[in-house]
Design an enzyme around this catalytic site. Structure first.
Site, PDB file in Angstrom:
ATOM      1  N   SER A  70       4.781  -2.547   1.090  1.00 13.70           N
ATOM      2  CA  SER A  70       4.985  -3.466   2.214  1.00 13.70           C
ATOM      3  C   SER A  70       4.105  -3.067   3.398  1.00 13.70           C
ATOM      4  O   SER A  70       3.835  -3.873   4.273  1.00 13.70           O
ATOM      5  CB  SER A  70       6.456  -3.478   2.627  1.00 13.70           C
ATOM      6  OG  SER A  70       6.869  -2.175   2.985  1.00 13.70           O
ATOM      7  N   GLU A  71       3.656  -1.803   3.414  1.00 14.44           N
ATOM      8  CA  GLU A  71       2.801  -1.321   4.491  1.00 14.44           C
ATOM      9  C   GLU A  71       1.325  -1.653   4.262  1.00 14.44           C
ATOM     10  O   GLU A  71       0.480  -1.341   5.090  1.00 14.44           O
ATOM     11  CB  GLU A  71       2.935   0.205   4.640  1.00 14.44           C
ATOM     12  CG  GLU A  71       4.310   0.672   5.018  1.00 14.44           C
ATOM     13  CD  GLU A  71       5.183   0.927   3.795  1.00 14.44           C
ATOM     14  OE1 GLU A  71       4.700   0.775   2.658  1.00 14.44           O
ATOM     15  OE2 GLU A  71       6.351   1.280   3.982  1.00 14.44           O
ATOM     16  N   PHE A  72       1.006  -2.264   3.150  1.00 13.74           N
ATOM     17  CA  PHE A  72      -0.382  -2.534   2.778  1.00 13.74           C
ATOM     18  C   PHE A  72      -1.181  -3.227   3.879  1.00 13.74           C
ATOM     19  O   PHE A  72      -2.268  -2.765   4.235  1.00 13.74           O
ATOM     20  CB  PHE A  72      -0.410  -3.339   1.475  1.00 13.74           C
ATOM     21  CG  PHE A  72      -1.772  -3.724   1.009  1.00 13.74           C
ATOM     22  CD1 PHE A  72      -2.641  -2.768   0.515  1.00 13.74           C
ATOM     23  CD2 PHE A  72      -2.186  -5.035   1.062  1.00 13.74           C
ATOM     24  CE1 PHE A  72      -3.903  -3.126   0.079  1.00 13.74           C
ATOM     25  CE2 PHE A  72      -3.440  -5.396   0.623  1.00 13.74           C
ATOM     26  CZ  PHE A  72      -4.301  -4.441   0.126  1.00 13.74           C
TER      27      PHE A  72
END
Length: 102
Positions: A70-72
């Site tokens: 999700s931090e991509f």
């Protein structure tokens, strides 16, 4: 990189949700959701993926049903800032070399 990767084989494309034009053509090695860098040495195929940014949409080389973290997007945005800083520093170094020192 082209000697190791088939850049014409796009496994899947994932919308980014932000403008990544500055990263077009860049290639990154990434770990996936639930994967840990400490496990890369023992099973790189499971723990790593390769992405290429094309047309502001990342083209992912993650096999199977692996997912990106999700931090991509945040990671990519930080790369954009880092690359901007490098360009600024390179430009300043060029200007300094052009100044006639006495």
């Amino acid at each position: 990189m082209a000697q190791y990767l088939d850049l014409s084989n796009v496994i899947r494309s994932i919308p980014m949700g932000f403008d990544a034009t500055e990263l077009i053509g860049k290639i990154f090695t990434v770990t996936g959701t639930g994967k840990y860098f400490k496990n890369v040495e023992h099973d790189p195929d499971t723990n790593l993926g390769i992405i290429r940014i094309a047309k502001a949409v990342p083209q992912l080389g993650l096999s199977g049903r692996r997912k990106i973290t999700s931090e991509f997007p945040t990671h990519l945005m930080s790369h954009m800032v880092r690359l901007k800083k490098i360009l600024i520093i390179e430009s300043l170094c060029t200007l300094i070399r052009l100044i006639p020192w006495r």
